[in-house]
Scaffold this active site. Structure first.
Site, PDB file in Angstrom:
ATOM      1  CG  ASP A 223      -2.330   0.711   1.239  1.00  0.00           C
ATOM      2  OD1 ASP A 223      -1.804   1.370   0.101  1.00  0.00           O
ATOM      3  OD2 ASP A 223      -3.383   0.404   1.751  1.00  0.00           O
TER       4      ASP A 223
ATOM      5  CG  ASP B 156      -5.817   5.457  -2.386  1.00  0.00           C
ATOM      6  OD1 ASP B 156      -5.005   5.404  -2.462  1.00  0.00           O
ATOM      7  OD2 ASP B 156      -7.091   5.110  -2.194  1.00  0.00           O
TER       8      ASP B 156
HETATM    9  N1  GUN Z   1      -6.290   0.902   3.161  1.00  0.00           N
HETATM   10  C1  GUN Z   1      -7.712   0.813   3.763  1.00  0.00           C
HETATM   11  N2  GUN Z   1      -8.475   1.608   2.655  1.00  0.00           N
HETATM   12  C2  GUN Z   1      -7.722   2.027   2.175  1.00  0.00           C
HETATM   13  C3  GUN Z   1      -8.041   3.587   0.981  1.00  0.00           C
HETATM   14  O1  GUN Z   1      -9.025   3.711   0.609  1.00  0.00           O
HETATM   15  N3  GUN Z   1      -6.560   3.762   0.082  1.00  0.00           N
HETATM   16  C4  GUN Z   1      -5.748   3.118  -0.012  1.00  0.00           C
HETATM   17  N4  GUN Z   1      -4.215   3.275  -0.359  1.00  0.00           N
HETATM   18  N5  GUN Z   1      -5.630   1.946   0.998  1.00  0.00           N
HETATM   19  C5  GUN Z   1      -6.643   1.801   2.215  1.00  0.00           C
END
Ligand code: GUN
Length: 723
Positions: free
Chosen positions: A108, A143
């Site tokens: 992420d 995002d």
């Molecule tokens: N982890 C939990 N929710 C989100 C999200 O909306 N975007 C991202 N990039 N990671 C997340």
């Protein structure tokens, strides 16, 4: 492969040209078993990616690979980027070495940290480039998180900004697979906008973002609304990931709505807090004397013994327990998709938690749906009274229903009122109402009072009265079914209590059903067949006729005509003409095995298992010759109507595939040029070339939108080539 010492070998790389591709290998409506091709193995979906915090390791990633067979996990590139030691090692050795995990690693981007802590100091391009540099399999763009308390215009700005960052991020990924999250807060129209605009960019996967607070507040009704709005607008050839969703309670419903990947730290976060996850909710270790589920992690301990452990040991043990329960529910979902029972699993789970039940009822009780019986059950009317109008989002339910296949093998197990709302039951009824046509103008006869097989009770009687001008129906718990479809599932095979069959016909209900079948203002004659004593005379008296001779061929032809119309979309007059002067080969139990036409050609064979109908090559040629409209030239992907009478859908393949398909090989995705809008998974299609020449008969595995987007996997399972 698992070795004797308990370790597992490293994953095999996918074929180079397949990297990033997703294929469906089995489906049940919108739920799918997929394969995601990556350089660190072919990932089976749906699956859970456990969250690994690179700073705090509760269960070692290596143990996840070796012991639990976990093929993929997710970690946070922003956390690695922020800590110099982690960053340097990741850049020098790669993220797989840093984490010590040989499988698929998704990272992420720091968006969630910006939601929790306010801001992050990394750049949009910088964080994606970093993920690429440390060798992740699937990166995530930065995002803009949309919270449920944000206004429409705030959310819209976040959606637009995320889309704006999309192409920059894809470029920075430089070929690495990348997640394009869908934002939109609680506004379905913004979710749809986000889905359409993000689909237009070259992302590999679409996570649904901004749902963590929604799940924390157990707003599951909003969650399914979001899911329907996103999924029906996303490109179906890309997997969908549920960001931060790891509670097993949610898996069946979300898998049924098309979720492919899940990630969560719940297994460890809940464990730290002394809570255990189950498929029906959360329990506290402090409050239980018995385990709700026995799992390997805890099988040598009682809850009391675990309570007595020191915090670290207890957290590790409960994390393992939570992970095992979570993986088990995910396996259960995958098996249910294979078995065609994922909706039933979601339905059962919905009874286990009030918030889930509310979400489920919101989905299935749409007042605008015309084919379902508005049964006045308290819970349903109550859910309607919450005032929520589904408005323009009803088409999202059509998207779900349209992907279902029917008839299915096996019995429809009665689940109360929910049974009426199963999407595959609904498609069976929609198709019946759209395509079946009355051929008689006299009184309507309705048999009631007994379960199938009805032919054993009234088959002989029907053979005597079928030449009259009466339309004959059977009352079933799932509605009226025309006699010609008396062996068709789901109507013909319902497993439920006896009283279901004992219900007397309700006049208003019968009228509604008949009007859906296009029959108005006819006299209705109801006949109780629970007792067959003197049945013939009773019916003759009701019809005011004398004894009649049997006309079995007439009855058989009428059955084939009904099946061709309802299941294969054949025009009524054409179906009657095809069956004119036909003869039949019968089974030992007196059911039709083959239909032979007037020229002596074997055209059709009803299937005894679920009441469907198989079409031979000769039959396919006849149906092909009936086509009145031109060969399709493209894809219409949002037409959920039934186009009655226009025949089985045509699927056009390109010239490279033509010789293979004509020899009976399956049609693979990527070779389909066009199809009719009524192409549906599970339905018979005619495969043709772009001149409309018949190449094969097969069963579609896909919707029109899937045929237009997938590049890997089987598009049409060919039954026989037509060389
Ligand atoms: N982890 C939990 N929710 C989100 C999200 O909306 N975007 C991202 N990039 N990671 C997340």
């Amino acid at each position: 492969m698992k070795w004797q010492d308990g370790t597992r070998s490293n994953p095999a790389k996918c074929r180079e040209k397949d990297t990033g591709r997703f294929e469906i290998v089995a489906r049940d409506g919108q739920a799918r078993i997929g394969k995601l091709h990556t350089e660190h193995g072919i990932l089976q979906t749906p699956c859970l990616l456990p969250v690994i915090n690179p700073n705090i390791r509760t269960i070692e990633p290596r143990e996840m690979w070796d012991k639990y067979g976990i093929q993929a996990l997710i970690t946070n590139s922003y956390v690695i980027w922020k800590h110099d030691k982690l960053k340097d090692k990741a850049l020098a050795e790669g993220v797989h070495s840093l984490i010590d995990f040989p499988g698929v690693i998704m990272t992420d981007s720091g968006t969630f940290q910006s939601y929790v802590y306010g801001d992050v100091e990394v750049g949009v391009e910088e964080i994606v480039k970093f993920q690429n540099d440390i060798g992740v399999d699937i990166a995530t763009m930065l995002d803009v998180f949309t919270r449920p308390d944000m206004t429409f215009s705030e959310v819209e700005k976040a959606v637009d900004e995320t889309v704006k960052r999309g192409q920059i991020s894809i470029d920075a990924a430089n070929g690495t697979m990348i997640n394009g999250p869908i934002q939109g807060g609680l506004f379905p129209e913004l979710r749809a906008k986000s889905a359409v605009e993000m689909s237009a960019l070259d992302f590999s996967i679409h996570p649904i973002g901004g749902i963590v607070p929604i799940m924390e507040q157990q707003k599951y009704r909003d969650l399914v609304k979001i899911m329907l709005a996103c999924k029906s607008n996303l490109s179906p050839n890309r997997p969908v990931h549920m960001f931060g969703c790891g509670h097993p309670m949610l898996f069946p419903m979300l898998v049924a709505l098309g979720a492919d990947l899940f990630d969560s730290a719940a297994y460890v976060l809940f464990a730290r807090d002394g809570r255990i996850l189950t498929p029906w909710g959360t329990e506290r270790i402090s409050e239980i004397e018995e385990w709700p589920i026995i799992m390997p992690a805890i099988c040598n301990y009682s809850p009391a013994e675990v309570r007595a452990m020191d915090k670290q040991e207890r957290t590790i043990l409960l994390s393992k327990y939570n992970l095992e329960v979570t993986l088990q529910e995910m396996s259960r979902c995958r098996q249910a998709v294979r078995d065609g029972t994922i909706w039933r699993l979601a339905e059962r789970r919905s009874h286990e938690h009030p918030a889930l039940r509310e979400a489920f009822l919101w989905m299935v009780t749409n007042p605008a749906r015309s084919t379902m019986d508005p049964l006045l059950l308290d819970e349903i009317s109550a859910s309607k009274e919450t005032g929520e109008q589904r408005g323009k989002w009803e088409e999202n339910w059509d998207w779900l229903v349209n992907s279902q296949h029917s008839p299915r093998n096996g019995g429809e197990s009665w689940g109360g009122i929910d049974t009426h709302h199963r999407p595959h039951v609904e498609i069976a009824r929609r198709r019946l109402f759209a395509r079946w046509k009355s051929r008689k103008s006299g009184d309507v006869i309705i048999f009631h009072g007994a379960s199938a097989p009805w032919r054993e009770r009234v088959g002989d009687l029907v053979e005597r009265i079928c030449s009259l001008d009466n339309e004959i129906f059977v009352q079933t718990p799932l509605g009226l079914v025309p006699w010609g479809l008396e062996d068709l599932n789901p109507w013909a095979h319902i497993e439920g209590p006896d009283w279901l069959w004992k219900r007397k016909p309700d006049y208003a209900w019968v009228q509604r059903e008949l009007s859906r079948l296009g029959i108005h203002d006819r006299k209705i004659i109801t006949v109780d067949i629970s007792d067959t004593e003197d049945l013939h005379n009773r019916v003759f008296d009701l019809l005011e006729i004398k004894a009649m001779d049997r006309t079995p061929e007439l009855k058989k032809r009428a059955q084939i005509v009904d099946k061709l119309c309802v299941l294969n979309n054949v025009d009524l007059d054409d179906a009657i003409e095809l069956c004119k002067d036909s003869t039949f080969v019968m089974s030992r139990t007196g059911r039709i095995r083959n239909m032979i036409d007037a020229e002596g050609l074997h055209l059709f064979s009803p299937r005894l298992a679920e009441g469907g109908i198989s079409i031979t090559v000769e039959g396919a040629r006849k149906l092909h010759a009936l086509r009145k409209q031109s060969t399709p030239t493209g894809f219409i992907t949002d037409d959920y109507s039934f186009h009655p009478g226009e025949g089985p859908a045509w699927v056009v393949v390109d010239e490279d595939a033509e010789p293979f398909v004509a020899q009976g090989r399956n049609v693979m995705h990527g070779f389909v040029l066009a199809c009719d809008p009524w192409t549906r998974p599970g339905e018979i299609v005619l495969v043709v070339n772009s001149d409309g020449k018949l190449l094969a008969i097969g069963r579609s595995q896909s919707t029109a939108k899937e045929l237009s987007t997938f590049t890997k996997g089987i598009a049409i399972k060919v039954r026989e080539g037509c060389p």
